[in-house]
Enzyme design. Structure first.
Site, PDB file in Angstrom:
ATOM      1  N   THR A  65       0.828  -1.205   0.000  1.00  0.00           N
ATOM      2  CA  THR A  65       0.000   0.000   0.000  1.00  0.00           C
ATOM      3  C   THR A  65       0.861   1.252   0.000  1.00  0.00           C
ATOM      4  OG1 THR A  65      -1.878  -1.069   1.072  1.00  0.00           O
ATOM      5  CG2 THR A  65      -1.693   1.309   1.349  1.00  0.00           C
ATOM      6  N   CYS A  67     -22.907  -8.491   2.312  1.00  0.00           N
ATOM      7  CA  CYS A  67     -23.496  -8.989   3.562  1.00  0.00           C
ATOM      8  C   CYS A  67     -22.397  -9.443   4.510  1.00  0.00           C
ATOM      9  CB  CYS A  67     -24.438 -10.145   3.271  1.00  0.00           C
ATOM     10  SG  CYS A  67     -25.580  -9.841   1.933  1.00  0.00           S
TER      11      CYS A  67
END
Length: 462
Positions: A70, A320
């Protein structure tokens, strides 16, 4: 326990463990010093850089080590945009990039820059022609991952790199998911990677900036790693990262063929064993070890917990889950089903028996989850508006309840009749159209309604 989630993080490779332990004793000193211990540390650092550069396909002096993949992405984007600010402030990304790229793009936008997001096909790949159309005279940087982290689709990097070269725009490739399997082909300009994705230790990333790319390091000046990665080098971690990259590459050809056979088996068998399943991503141009499928009428978080109870560690891009109530940006960009999503990414050496057991466990696990959701408490009310139209009030219900209730009532209207599903769950915007495509029903569109959105479906002949 079968660990099927190396796309998130791979177990530490045995070679990495050995290199890490050995270099803890030899690589603790400051490599910038001229005394014996410093020279020894410098030799380890230089050897690791050469090994990593050979694996990537670049010059050693083009590669620096960072504290993560990152950080490598953030550094690459910021440095290139700054170095080319006279060209313009336009940045291009694909719609399915890793969050590190998209977060960098959002930062650039908030600082007054412009960002173009290139859409993808249903397979998850960009069209090189569409990507090329996004290039402008003021484009400072273009970004395209080598392969997608959620569905495994490989991107046409070489074709996009050629278009970027013709336009004089550097291309940054996030290669975190693919470096274990080989070099990234094509004329890319910058590249990033993350060691824990290929079996190295966490906390080590790499950044390659080709010679000739205008690049301006951001932040306070630092003499280490060419000024592109400030701070004391984690030499034991770097040595272990380079050693493990070389080791997995040595195994890549044989393991690629073997793991592709296993994932092909899962791709073929899951739709046969489990009804109402969509396997997503490109079936051919994909990473050999990774596949993703989505199950209708399934709560993704519950399914992952149940598979964990059965001894399988898998991941999900489903909306979900406990961490988010919005669909995965990758699945959303592809326009595929997001509910009940399962990502399987097999580590090196995965036995075929583990895959067979997964295929044995999966059908009954999905069936059990669906049974639990078949009659939810407080099921939405269905109101007949006319003879040929129904309204399903699913406001306040989370996925997959809106889709389940739609499936229950679709045959209650005549062919040509409509069902309006009222929902305030963002996932419905993706999952209802995906359900229509899977079930051969017509998705008419959406309409604003009080408290949410009405998704309109017209019944077609079965």
């Amino acid at each position: 326990m079968s660990y099927f989630d190396v796309a998130s993080s791979a177990p530490l490779h045995p070679v990495a463990r050995q290199a890490l332990q050995a270099s803890l004793d030899e690589g603790w000193a400051d490599p910038a010093r001229l005394y014996r211990e410093g020279r020894r540390a410098r030799l380890l650092l230089d050897a690791a850089r050469e090994a990593a550069a050979e694996a990537v396909g670049c010059r050693p002096d083009e590669l620096v080590f960072t504290t993560s993949g990152t950080r490598a992405v953030h550094t690459a984007v910021a440095g290139t945009l700054a170095g080319r600010h006279r060209v313009g402030r336009h940045l291009i990304v694909s719609a399915v990039e890793h969050s590190s790229v998209l977060h960098s793009a959002e930062t650039h936008r908030t600082q007054g820059g412009t960002v173009s997001e290139v859409p993808v096909l249903r397979t998850g790949a960009v069209s090189p022609d569409v990507y090329a159309e996004a290039l402008r005279p003021e484009t400072a940087l273009a970004c395209l991952q080598s392969a997608n982290h959620e569905v495994g689709t490989e991107q046409p990097v070489a074709a996009v790199a050629e278009a970027c070269r013709a336009a004089g725009v550097p291309l940054l490739v996030d290669a975190a998911q693919s470096l274990a399997w080989g070099r990234v082909e094509g004329g890319w300009s910058l590249l990033t990677g993350s060691a824990h994705k290929w079996g190295g230790p966490a906390g080590v990333g790499l950044l390659v900036v080709r010679k000739g790319v205008r690049y301006a390091p951001q932040g306070p000046a630092d003499e280490r790693e060419s000024g592109r990665a400030p701070g004391f080098e984690n030499i034991p971690g770097i040595v272990a990262a380079a050693a493990s990259l070389r080791a997995v590459r040595a195994e890549a050809a044989a393991e690629s063929a073997r793991l592709r056979e296993l994932t092909d088996r899962i791709r073929a068998r899951v739709p046969e064993l489990v009804p109402d399943v969509e396997v997503v991503g490109d079936p051919v141009r994909r990473l050999p070890h990774l596949l993703t499928f989505s199950c209708l009428y399934v709560d993704g978080e519950t399914l992952l917990h149940e598979l964990d109870r059965e001894g399988f560690s898998v991941s999900s891009g489903s909306s979900c889950t406990s961490s988010t109530l919005t669909p995965s940006h990758v699945l959303k960009a592809m326009g595929v089903l997001s509910e009940g999503n399962v990502r399987v990414s097999l580590p090196l050496g995965t036995p075929a028996e583990d895959v067979d057991r997964f295929l044995d466990v999966l059908p009954r696990t999905v069936a059990a989850v669906r049974e639990k959701l078949g009659a939810p408490a407080g099921a939405p009310a269905v109101t007949v508006v006319r003879d040929d139209s129904l309204v399903v009030d699913a406001l306040g219900k989370r996925c997959p309840i809106p889709v389940i209730e739609l499936a229950k009532v679709i045959t209650d209207v005549p062919i040509g009749g409509t069902v309006r599903v009222l929902s305030d769950d963002e996932a419905a915007r993706l999952d209802i159209p995906a359900w229509c495509e899977m079930r051969n029903q017509e998705y008419v569109g959406e309409e604003p309604t009080e408290g949410g959105t009405a998704y309109v479906v017209r019944r077609k002949a079965p």
